[in-house]
Design an enzyme around this catalytic site. Structure first.
Site: not given
Ligand code: BG6
Ligand code: MG
Length: 215
Positions: A7-9, A15, A42, A44, A47, A114-115, A118, A145, A169-170
């Site tokens: 996972d990224l965030d 972030t 929120l 994982g 948006r 990652s969802a 970005n 997810k 994953e977090d």
């Molecule tokens: C996930 C985050 O990695 O990405 C969520 O944990 C976020 O909080 C989701 O909403 C979507 O991210 P983005 O950058 O496409 O708005």
């Molecule tokens: Mg995460």
């Protein structure tokens, strides 16, 4: 084990605080009060699904047309991307750079699940995009997810089976997705216990890669 799925965030970089800041600004504008505890839900979540949860939290899920919702999500993203401008390799979480370099040296492929749309931009800013062999495009997913789809695609993208991969994953939703496809789950940085995780660590620096490969 033959590869790693991240996972990224909250795993590669922290972030979550920027997502929260950008959502809070929008929620305030809509007269909806959110706090850090609510923000946990929120993690994982995509948006648009995050926006829906915020609107539901303020009892406003039917107050807006789809077009207005899309404009709110775009506004949140603009604020979020603004906050990301200052990211540098110093924003990698402890142990991440070392782990990724060791994986490359040991020919263990790494994928991002990652969802976040970005993700490529963030990985560029952090200076680690070249250490990943694949990034799943969240626009290609039919379910978010905790559905395992993103983790199955991530394993596929590096040519291995889910049960041959270790997922990091977090978020609880992410751990559930990892376990649902038979991957080994490592929960990272969790303040609250992540149920179902095979192992929990505070940072990747705690891990011995040879032990993971031997699992
Ligand atoms: C996930 C985050 O990695 O990405 C969520 O944990 C976020 O909080 C989701 O909403 C979507 O991210 P983005 O950058 O496409 O708005
Ligand atoms: Mg995460």
């Amino acid at each position: 084990m033959k590869g790693f799925v991240f996972d990224l965030d909250g795993v590669i970089t922290d972030t979550a605080k920027y997502h929260y800041e950008a959502w809070k600004e929008l929620a305030d504008q809509l007269g909806i009060s959110i706090d850090l505890k609510f923000n946990e839900q929120l993690k994982g979540i995509s948006r648009m699904d995050s926006l829906e949860r915020i609107l539901a939290h303020g009892n406003k899920q039917s107050a807006y047309m789809q077009e207005e919702k899309e404009a709110f999500a775009a506004q949140k993203n603009e604020a979020y991307v603004q906050l990301l401008q200052n990211l540098t390799p110093a924003d990698l979480l402890p142990g991440v750079a070392e782990f990724l370099k060791e994986a490359k040296a040991k020919k263990m492929p790494c994928a991002i699940a990652s969802a976040s749309k970005n993700a490529p931009f963030i990985l560029e800013k952090l200076g680690v995009i070249d250490l990943f062999d694949a990034i799943v495009d969240p626009a290609t997913l039919t379910k978010g997810k905790p559905d395992p789809e993103i983790f199955v695609k991530a394993a596929e993208s590096i040519g291995i089976k889910p049960e041959e991969a270790i997922g990091f994953e977090d978020a609880q939703a992410g751990i559930a997705g990892i376990k649902a496809c038979g991957m080994y789950a490592i929960g990272v940085l969790a303040d609250e216990p992540l149920t179902q995780a095979d192992r929990t660590v505070h940072s990747l620096a705690e891990l011995n890669m040879d032990e993971l490969i031997a699992l």
